[in-house]
Design a protein around this motif. Structure first.
Motif, mmCIF file in Angstrom:
data_model
loop_
_atom_site.group_PDB
_atom_site.id
_atom_site.type_symbol
_atom_site.label_atom_id
_atom_site.label_comp_id
_atom_site.label_asym_id
_atom_site.label_seq_id
_atom_site.Cartn_x
_atom_site.Cartn_y
_atom_site.Cartn_z
ATOM 1 N N VAL A 176 -30.229 112.952 64.072
ATOM 2 C CA VAL A 176 -31.043 111.831 64.548
ATOM 3 C C VAL A 176 -32.402 111.820 63.845
ATOM 4 N N ASP A 177 -33.045 112.983 63.806
ATOM 5 C CA ASP A 177 -34.369 113.063 63.169
ATOM 6 C C ASP A 177 -34.294 112.676 61.695
ATOM 7 N N ARG A 178 -33.258 113.143 61.016
ATOM 8 C CA ARG A 178 -33.101 112.839 59.594
ATOM 9 C C ARG A 178 -32.905 111.342 59.383
ATOM 10 N N ALA A 179 -32.090 110.723 60.238
ATOM 11 C CA ALA A 179 -31.788 109.305 60.082
ATOM 12 C C ALA A 179 -33.012 108.433 60.323
ATOM 13 N N VAL A 180 -33.915 108.883 61.177
ATOM 14 C CA VAL A 180 -35.124 108.104 61.459
ATOM 15 C C VAL A 180 -36.025 108.017 60.234
ATOM 16 N N THR A 181 -36.116 109.104 59.469
ATOM 17 C CA THR A 181 -37.072 109.166 58.361
ATOM 18 C C THR A 181 -36.459 108.950 56.989
ATOM 19 N N ASP A 182 -35.176 109.241 56.815
ATOM 20 C CA ASP A 182 -34.559 109.185 55.495
ATOM 21 C C ASP A 182 -34.517 107.763 54.949
ATOM 22 N N GLU A 183 -34.697 107.640 53.616
ATOM 23 C CA GLU A 183 -34.673 106.336 52.971
ATOM 24 C C GLU A 183 -33.327 105.637 53.132
ATOM 25 N N ARG A 184 -32.249 106.418 53.247
ATOM 26 C CA ARG A 184 -30.929 105.815 53.447
ATOM 27 C C ARG A 184 -30.737 105.340 54.871
ATOM 28 N N GLY A 185 -31.575 105.840 55.764
ATOM 29 C CA GLY A 185 -31.452 105.508 57.176
ATOM 30 C C GLY A 185 -32.434 104.437 57.606
ATOM 31 N N LEU A 186 -33.246 104.771 58.602
ATOM 32 C CA LEU A 186 -34.220 103.808 59.120
ATOM 33 C C LEU A 186 -35.515 103.813 58.325
ATOM 34 N N ALA A 187 -35.686 104.812 57.465
ATOM 35 C CA ALA A 187 -36.816 104.880 56.531
ATOM 36 C C ALA A 187 -38.161 104.753 57.229
ATOM 37 N N GLY A 188 -38.256 105.309 58.434
ATOM 38 C CA GLY A 188 -39.531 105.294 59.136
ATOM 39 C C GLY A 188 -39.918 103.953 59.710
ATOM 40 N N ALA A 189 -39.007 103.006 59.755
ATOM 41 C CA ALA A 189 -39.320 101.680 60.299
ATOM 42 C C ALA A 189 -39.694 101.761 61.767
ATOM 43 N N VAL A 190 -39.172 102.749 62.469
ATOM 44 C CA VAL A 190 -39.535 103.007 63.862
ATOM 45 C C VAL A 190 -39.676 104.506 64.046
#
Length: 459
Positions: free
Chosen positions: A194-208
């Motif tokens: 979950v933490d990785r997906a929040v910040t990773d560019e392939r994931g949510l990229a820090g949008a939230v």
């Protein structure tokens, strides 16, 4: 062509990708792909969980590091990384990757893929990893179609299943495979994803960002399933953004996800804990709690035959003679379950649970047989009384067998004064009827019968 002609290389055999190391992940990292797909690990170092399979010297490591042809069965719950692991095997061993779903593929598709892999191997020397997802859904004929490719090493087969392969995979295929068991992800593993997906560019990229409470909520709902965790996270982030929230709150998560995953591993602690609570709730006559645990088992995909077997045991162990109809009902339930299966099987199972939970309780049956077994094991097995011995063969009467035997039906009471047990245990009362239900009537009858049996005064 093989001797049976099954593996000609037909013109229709599909051409496989030419670039080494390609996999099913290729082309799936676009922005509109599901978060769980975009966040699939690209290397073994990114893999979360299953470290017991990747330790130095482990069979899987030996296969990957040695770049040898392999046949692997991956067995584990959903969302534990079976598809990802198969693709990573392909990448690390520099082989092509072809994925076939047992839900949609037939024997022809399997044969075509293997024929194409054979063509690629013969033409360019490039080996192929064939990944079969949900292999337990393949029929015997479909699984048989895999064998030539495995035996001749035209493909390196990686098959995934959520069902016990000892029951769902044919023996010839199972015996040729390295069976690897994947485990449900821990809460810590889910948290890392979950933490990785929040910040990773392939994931949510820090949008939230994600509040601690929302993070804990998503981890709990995931139930050890990484794919589910990322699906829920994506939905919660969408809900937060729709409400102009920069942070995903627990309210956003609750709005996006309205159903908790049932955490229940049929081979793990939850299986035994829920089953124990289920039986103890029936024993305690709590109908509602028993139905709750039944619902949890059904939702988790428990084998209905297992549930029915537990009910049959309970019917004798905890109800017994207090309600002699309990065992026939439980047996009939098992027969119904075997004939109809889920989802309809939930109805007779619920009927049986309600009947057994509401029934009067007695453990006198199991207490009686265990007490008798204890005496037998302790050596209290004296000779059978002469009157009860077999008197149907020549010479038996000279030995006194059957002499003085009294026929109960000759007495108007249907019971006669007579010793049945060996001297060592004569007079021992193993069965003590309880005061509940039908057994209270049995107790009255048994008291009168025992009085007659032991009234052996000289007449």
């Amino acid at each position: 062509m093989t001797s049976d002609g099954l593996f000609d290389l037909p013109d229709s055999a599909p051409e496989l990708p030419r670039q080494p190391g390609s996999g099913s992940l290729a082309g799936n990292e676009h922005a509109s792909a599901p978060l769980a797909v975009r966040m699939r690990p690209r290397s073994l170092d990114e893999l979360v969980g299953q470290q017991h399979l990747l330790e130095p010297g482990s069979p899987l490591r030996q296969v990957i590091d040695g770049d040898k042809p392999l046949t692997i069965l991956l067995w584990g719950p959903p969302g534990t990384g079976k598809t990802t692991l198969a693709s990573l095997i392909s990448r690390h061993t520099n082989r092509r990757f072809v994925e076939v779903s047992a839900v949609s593929a037939g024997v022809k598709e399997v044969r075509d893929v293997i024929a194409g892999a054979r063509r690629a191997l013969a033409g360019s020397g490039v080996e192929t990893v064939l990944f079969v997802d949900e292999v337990h859904r393949f029929s015997k004929a479909q699984q048989d179609a895999l064998l030539p490719g495995v035996e001749n090493r035209w493909v390196s087969l990686v098959a995934a299943t959520t069902e016990n392969p000892h029951f769902s995979v044919i023996s010839p295929l199972l015996s040729r495979s390295l069976l690897l068991t994947l485990q449900s992800l821990t809460d810590d593993d889910i948290g890392v994803l979950v933490d990785r997906a929040v910040t990773d560019e392939r994931g949510l990229a820090g949008a939230v960002t994600l509040s601690d409470e929302a993070r804990d909520h998503l981890v709990r709902l995931a139930g050890g399933d990484g794919r589910r965790a990322l699906t829920y996270l994506e939905a919660a982030a969408g809900a937060a953004q729709a409400r102009d929230h920069a942070e995903v709150t627990v309210e956003d998560a609750a709005l996006a996800v309205d159903k908790a995953a049932v955490r229940y591993d049929r081979q793990g602690d939850q299986h035994y804990d829920v089953t124990s609570a289920f039986i103890k709730s029936i024993r305690g006559s709590d109908v509602d709690a028993a139905l709750h645990y039944l619902a949890r088992m059904i939702e988790a995909g428990e084998d209905p035959r297992f549930i029915a077997r537990r009910l049959m045991i309970h019917a004798s162990e905890d109800i017994g003679m207090a309600d002699p109809t309990a065992l026939p009902l439980a047996t009939a339930t098992a027969q119904a379950v075997a004939m109809i299966g889920f989802p309809e099987a939930r109805i007779p199972l619920a009927q049986a649970v309600i009947h057994l939970a509401a029934a009067p309780k007695s453990n006198s049956v199991i207490t009686a047989i265990d007490a008798a077994l204890s005496d037998v094991r302790a050596g209290k097995v004296g000779p059978v009384p002469p009157a009860l011995r077999d008197a149907h063969y020549a010479g038996a009467k000279k030995l006194g067998h059957g002499h003085d035997y009294r026929y109960p039906h000759a007495d108007p009471r249907g019971v006669v004064e007579q010793q049945y047990a060996p001297d060592d245990v004569d007079g021992t009362e193993y069965y003590t009827p309880g005061p509940h239900g039908f057994e209270a009537r049995v107790a009255e009858r048994l008291q009168a019968v025992r009085a007659v049996l032991r009234d052996r005064r000289p007449r």
